[in-house]
Design a protein around this motif. Structure first.
Motif, PDB file in Angstrom:
ATOM      1  N   ASP A  44      31.141   8.216   7.440  1.00 46.55           N
ATOM      2  CA  ASP A  44      29.892   7.867   6.744  1.00 46.55           C
ATOM      3  C   ASP A  44      30.207   7.268   5.381  1.00 46.55           C
ATOM      4  N   CYS A  45      31.210   7.812   4.731  1.00 41.94           N
ATOM      5  CA  CYS A  45      31.633   7.292   3.436  1.00 41.94           C
ATOM      6  C   CYS A  45      32.199   5.884   3.576  1.00 41.94           C
TER       7      CYS A  45
ATOM      8  N   GLN B 128      31.262   3.629   5.596  1.00 43.14           N
ATOM      9  CA  GLN B 128      30.137   2.708   5.695  1.00 43.14           C
ATOM     10  C   GLN B 128      29.626   2.322   4.307  1.00 43.14           C
ATOM     11  N   ARG B 129      29.531   3.312   3.422  1.00 40.74           N
ATOM     12  CA  ARG B 129      29.065   3.049   2.056  1.00 40.74           C
ATOM     13  C   ARG B 129      30.068   2.174   1.308  1.00 40.74           C
ATOM     14  N   ILE B 130      31.339   2.407   1.549  1.00 38.34           N
ATOM     15  CA  ILE B 130      32.377   1.623   0.885  1.00 38.34           C
ATOM     16  C   ILE B 130      32.319   0.167   1.339  1.00 38.34           C
ATOM     17  N   GLN B 131      32.134  -0.028   2.640  1.00 35.46           N
ATOM     18  CA  GLN B 131      32.050  -1.391   3.173  1.00 35.46           C
ATOM     19  C   GLN B 131      30.843  -2.125   2.610  1.00 35.46           C
ATOM     20  N   GLU B 132      29.720  -1.435   2.520  1.00 35.71           N
ATOM     21  CA  GLU B 132      28.507  -2.057   1.972  1.00 35.71           C
ATOM     22  C   GLU B 132      28.706  -2.462   0.514  1.00 35.71           C
TER      23      GLU B 132
ATOM     24  N   ALA C 262      40.651   8.955   8.356  1.00 35.33           N
ATOM     25  CA  ALA C 262      39.401   8.258   8.669  1.00 35.33           C
ATOM     26  C   ALA C 262      38.959   7.381   7.508  1.00 35.33           C
ATOM     27  N   LEU C 263      39.276   7.821   6.287  1.00 36.78           N
ATOM     28  CA  LEU C 263      38.875   7.068   5.101  1.00 36.78           C
ATOM     29  C   LEU C 263      39.618   5.736   4.991  1.00 36.78           C
ATOM     30  N   LEU C 264      40.730   5.635   5.669  1.00 38.52           N
ATOM     31  CA  LEU C 264      41.529   4.406   5.617  1.00 38.52           C
ATOM     32  C   LEU C 264      40.959   3.288   6.483  1.00 38.52           C
ATOM     33  N   GLU C 265      39.908   3.597   7.257  1.00 39.09           N
ATOM     34  CA  GLU C 265      39.324   2.615   8.164  1.00 39.09           C
ATOM     35  C   GLU C 265      38.357   1.686   7.444  1.00 39.09           C
TER      36      GLU C 265
END
Length: 278
Positions: A54-55, A57-61, A84-87
């Motif tokens: 979920d985080c 997604q926020r980073i990508q946005e 997962a955060l590395l994705e």
């Protein structure tokens, strides 16, 4: 590479706890790069791979909005969550990973990687001490009470609005130090001596001063266009307070350009208060 000063870049502080450690360390790192501007986002309690995604997604946005890769400062303990955060397309700095692996090699054993370990039951006594210190400090703020001043670790003195209250609360909350504070007022200057309640505790006193211009600015926000906030009066009060502290042998520092953290560190070193952070 130098960035234009008008560019705003998003920095995420991601943690499986409160995020305070990630934010503190991240600020220390980013402060070394002058002229850069950041939009800061703290994301606490990321304690599972699902929450990490979920985080992501926020980073990508944020990256799409800014047109620049976000920076992610992480203190995730869980290997699955950290992976997962590395994705995402971001600069991810996992501060725990940086230090845990070398420590594992040096100590010859594996870290438990248990979420919340730094705030577990082992700190319950420290936490209780901090709460007790905060209660003491609130009860002895701005000279409200002189009862039990003998139980204080330090007593801050200075003119009104010189930074005594925020410094006292920081010392109590961060270090468990019982910090009282007492204002120096015109009546004290006219009597040419410290308030009577402070005399028995002279060895615990530490003074804060401030520049007249800054004091006027602060007081204007509280009492606009008053004598209390007038530059001439601020100059007189500060001058009298410094003379009084020198005469009475009170150690003091100028708080004008110093952060609360710097004031606290200087104070603790000067009066030899040995406390660890929580």
């Amino acid at each position: 590479m130098n960035m234009p000063t008008s560019v705003m870049r998003t920095v995420f502080f991601v943690s499986d706890g409160t995020g305070i450690t990630a934010e503190t360390l991240g600020h220390s790192l980013l402060s070394q790069f002058e002229g850069t501007h950041y939009r800061q986002v703290r994301v606490p309690f990321v304690d599972s791979p699902e929450k990490a995604r979920d985080c992501v997604q926020r980073i990508q946005e944020a990256g799409q909005r800014d047109g620049l890769r976000p920076i992610v400062v992480s203190t995730l303990v869980s290997a699955a969550a950290a992976e997962a955060l590395l994705e995402t397309d971001a600069l991810v700095l996992n501060l725990f990973a940086t230090f845990i692996e070398p420590l594992e090699q040096e100590l010859g054993c594996k870290a438990s990687r248990t979420i919340g370990q730094s705030h577990g039951r082992a700190n319950s006594e420290d936490y209780a001490a901090r709460i007790e210190a905060v209660n003491f400090t609130l009860a002895h703020d701005d000279g409200v009470s002189d009862v039990d001043l003998d139980k204080s670790d330090v007593i801050l003195v200075g003119v009104s609005r010189s930074g005594k209250t925020p410094t006292s609360l920081y010392l109590a909350l961060q270090f468990g130090i019982k910090a009282a504070n007492y204002p120096l007022i015109p009546e004290d200057f006219e009597r040419n001596r410290l308030p009577g309640a402070l005399a028995p505790h002279r060895h615990k006193l530490f003074g804060l001063s401030i520049s007249p211009d800054r004091l006027t600015q602060i007081r204007q926000e509280r009492r606009p266009d008053s004598r209390y906030a007038a530059l001439e009066n601020c100059r007189w009060e500060i001058d009298q307070a410094q003379k009084l502290m020198r005469r009475e042998g009170v150690r003091w520092l100028d708080s004008t350009t110093k952060s609360i953290e710097e004031i606290a560190a200087t104070l603790m070193q000067t009066v030899k208060l040995d406390r660890h952070t929580f």
